[in-house]
Scaffold this motif. Structure first.
Motif: not given
Length: 467
Positions: A93-115
């Protein structure tokens, strides 16, 4: 490695989504780069389980800049990467997601939208600014250079050795999805990086979640205690229907098409015997406390014959030979299939001199002299918590306690076992452990979107070369 032309950050919005790792995998199965497998599409792996509460009995030490919050970077933002991030947040319960990376911009975008659609207690701990979203083949370098304590490695398996090696070099703790390589060269890189992780006292956990599931743990304790007597024969299977396929668009380069359909190219997935069946093969290695000495195999491409399915097989059958401590040989039949309209089976079976052990996720049964059935209400067996969360719980417990755990070599050996089976099936030749471990086979292409990337011919047993 070069960065694709479309690797730019963009404005992110929100869209609906379910919250479990299984749901993440299903939701993005038709167009995912970062997912390491459509594992839960087979069914019966994880039921509807409540979120586990982080409770290990280990005192939580101050960590990460004087706090007890572990900062997580996600490398590979498809269904599996996003789902693993949710599991990690549920586990601590104290963990945090602070950075994301993928070869495709749309994958990062959809992951942020989903989360962003998660419940508030989880969503509040996803604090990824635009500047901390990275795209391109080199995105992993930027994530590792950011202020993260741990990374989730969930790109297609081909990239695992590169990313794991870099994560260890950067001094980061690691959760990495299985398998951890697609060829022997990659396996050796993972083993070398594992030794470096030990030297740095880093914690590494892999996505072979059966190792963290009490139904399996309790069964293995009884197997190793001799409750079915000496093992005489074993079998493991992952036989299921077909998986997702992402139609090629006119604007896709060869590289982009293959990356978005990574299941169907051996250089990316290792073929399904490596990408998926490794779960069952790992249980056999665990149960027999050994790796095989040799493998012979059959396999082919009977139903999935279209160009949209790349060049992988749709079925394998392998006979492995395992050594025993008393000098015997145990033969193991390993089968995997991805063909619709057939009987499905995902399990493992051990035939002992005094009984049998049958294991499946959440279900383990011994028949014979010491009959037993896994029962989560039994204190000796332990509760059947969601293993996808438990593996993260165990990783965080080790990090907080300062007691390193490292599963990398073990999963690398199981990966090589599966690769042995594929090599034997592709060529029709017998493959020994020594040959596979020292093989020069390296499936790496040039990482570019600008040049053609041809699809290899489908392997032909008896004609394809053993490298």
């Amino acid at each position: 490695m070069s960065t694709p032309a479309n690797s730019t950050n963009s404005t992110f919005s929100t869209s609906p989504l379910g919250v479990s790792r299984r749901d993440f995998v299903k939701a993005s199965a038709s167009a995912t780069l970062g997912a390491s497998a459509a594992l839960s599409a087979a069914g019966g792996v994880v039921g509807s389980l409540a979120s586990a509460v982080f409770s290990t009995g280990v005192a939580r030490a101050a960590y990460a800049g004087g706090t007890d919050s572990i900062k997580i970077g996600v490398i590979g933002c498809g269904g599996r990467g996003s789902g693993a991030a949710v599991d990690a947040l549920n586990a601590d319960p104290a963990a945090r997601v602070v950075a994301m990376g993928d070869v495709f911009a749309d994958r990062v975008k959809s992951a942020r939208e989903n989360l962003a659609q998660l419940e508030d207690t989880l969503k509040s701990r996803i604090v990824v600014a635009d500047k901390d979203c990275h795209v391109g083949f080199d995105a992993y370098k930027a994530v590792l250079a950011s202020d993260v304590d741990m990374v989730i490695l969930a790109t297609p398996p081909h990239f695992r050795p590169i990313h794991f090696e870099a994560a260890v070099g950067a001094g980061k703790h690691v959760f990495m999805e299985k398998p951890v390589a697609v060829d022997p060269v990659g396996v050796r890189r993972v083993i070398a990086a594992s030794d470096a992780a030990d030297a740095k006292k880093l914690c590494v956990v892999s996505g072979t979640q059966r190792r963290h599931q009490n139904s399996y743990i309790a069964a293995m304790k009884r197997l190793h205690a001799g409750d079915i007597g000496p093992v005489m024969f074993a079998r493991c299977s992952w036989d299921q229907g077909s998986l997702w396929n992402h139609a090629r668009k006119p604007e896709y380069s060869d590289m982009e098409w293959q990356l978005r359909n990574w299941l169907y190219f051996t250089w990316l997935s290792g073929d399904h015997i490596v990408e998926q069946h490794i779960h069952n093969i790992d249980v056999i290695n665990w149960g027999l406390q050994a790796t095989p000495t040799r493998a012979t195999a059959q396999g082919g491409r009977q139903v999935r014959t279209g160009a949209e399915f790349g060049h992988v097989f749709d079925h394998f059958a392998v006979e492995f030979e395992y050594p025993t401590k008393d000098g015997r040989v145990v033969r193991v039949l390993s089968t995997c299939r991805q063909i619709d309209g057939c009987v499905n089976r995902v399990d493992e079976f051990f035939q002992g001199a005094e009984g049998t052990l049958h294991t499946q996720p959440g279900r383990s049964i011994i028949e014979g002299r010491k009959a037993w059935r896994y029962d989560p209400r039994n204190a000796d067996d332990g509760p059947n918590d969601n293993p996808y969360e438990v593996e993260h719980r165990d990783l965080f417990a080790a990090i907080h306690a300062g007691k390193p755990v490292n599963e990398a070599r073990r999963v690398a050996e199981s990966t090589l076992t599966a690769i042995m089976g594929r090599m034997a099936a592709y060529t029709g030749k017998e493959v020994t452990w020594e040959f596979a471990m020292n093989s020069k086979l390296d499936l790496s292409p040039e990482y570019t979107f600008e040049k053609p990337l041809s699809v290899p011919a489908v392997a032909t047993p008896g004609k394809s070369a053993l490298v």
